[in-house]
Design a protein around this motif. Structure first.
Motif, PDB file in Angstrom:
ATOM      1  N   ARG A 185       0.825  -1.214   0.000  1.00  0.00           N
ATOM      2  CA  ARG A 185       0.000   0.000   0.000  1.00  0.00           C
ATOM      3  C   ARG A 185       0.861   1.268   0.000  1.00  0.00           C
ATOM      4  O   ARG A 185       0.616   2.206  -0.748  1.00  0.00           O
ATOM      5  N   ARG A 226       3.485   1.406  -3.220  1.00  0.00           N
ATOM      6  CA  ARG A 226       2.883   1.285  -4.550  1.00  0.00           C
ATOM      7  C   ARG A 226       3.702   0.389  -5.476  1.00  0.00           C
ATOM      8  O   ARG A 226       4.084   0.770  -6.588  1.00  0.00           O
ATOM      9  N   LEU A 277      -5.316  -1.586  -4.476  1.00  0.00           N
ATOM     10  CA  LEU A 277      -4.141  -2.340  -4.929  1.00  0.00           C
ATOM     11  C   LEU A 277      -4.468  -3.183  -6.157  1.00  0.00           C
ATOM     12  O   LEU A 277      -3.842  -4.212  -6.404  1.00  0.00           O
TER      13      LEU A 277
END
Length: 220
Positions: A45, A48, A76
């Protein structure tokens, strides 16, 4: 385009070795390392990552549950998971695929094959380690499990043909040659099938094909 890779393994030496390998590739970078499944989800998270190289057996939260949480998180949606396992007889491999992993390799895979695997999964392709693991997947996909996606009954006859070839490991070019289509048409069919079945990637298409009986274990 650089592939942002997150490494998740509870063994520091393994993570460091993989990190050196990934960093040696000009088209990849390591954006984080996690020692537990929970850390893997958190770093996916925050950093990225495009792809998580995920060990199955980790403390706190195992790789299967971590994969499931990543796959279920809408934020995600673009993150792929490549599972690494020590043994190609690990029954948890199928659970990881069902949880949302896009493929798996055994840890003794040659370095070049591992890097190719990262590229394959990052591009949205399914990756199933060759050899005994293919038979393992076929065997354990026969075990009962609630379907995570719609079944192939919603597909056209042509789409079922394409799904069958995807489940047998053919890429878009090979599917096109087999059915007398252009590669672009084959790619369009695969994309539409994924949309109809609610599948994240080709690995989930393989799961649907086997669990629905469209492809019989051991068939070619």
């Amino acid at each position: 385009m650089t592939i942002r890779v997150l490494l998740a393994d509870d063994q520091t030496l393994v993570r460091e070795a993989f990190a050196m390998l990934v960093e040696s590739a000009p088209d990849m970078e390591v954006v984080g390392q996690a020692a537990t499944g929970r850390q893997a989800v958190e770093l996916a998270r925050s950093e990225r990552a495009d792809l998580v190289v995920m060990d199955i057996r980790m403390p706190d939260l195992d790789g299967i549950e971590a994969t499931r949480r990543i796959a279920a998180d809408d934020d995600l949606a673009g993150v792929r998971v490549l599972v690494l396992t020590t043994y190609d007889t690990d029954e948890n491999i199928v659970d990881a695929l069902r949880a949302g992993a896009s493929g798996f390799l055994v840890k003794d895979t040659r370095p070049a094959e591992l890097l190719d695997g990262v590229r394959t999964v990052a591009a949205g392709e399914a990756l199933l380690s060759p050899g005994p693991t293919a038979r393992l997947v076929e065997r354990f996909l026969r075990s009962p499990s609630p379907p995570a996606t719609a079944g192939p009954e919603c597909l056209s006859d042509r789409e079922r043909e394409v799904l069958t070839l995807v489940a047998r490991g053919l890429n878009n070019t090979e599917i096109a040659e087999s059915l007398g289509l252009s590669p672009l048409t084959a790619k369009t069919h695969v994309s539409r099938i994924m949309g109809k079945l609610g599948a994240r990637d080709r690995a989930q298409l393989v799961i649907v094909a086997y669990e629905s009986g469209l492809v019989a274990p051991g068939s070619r």
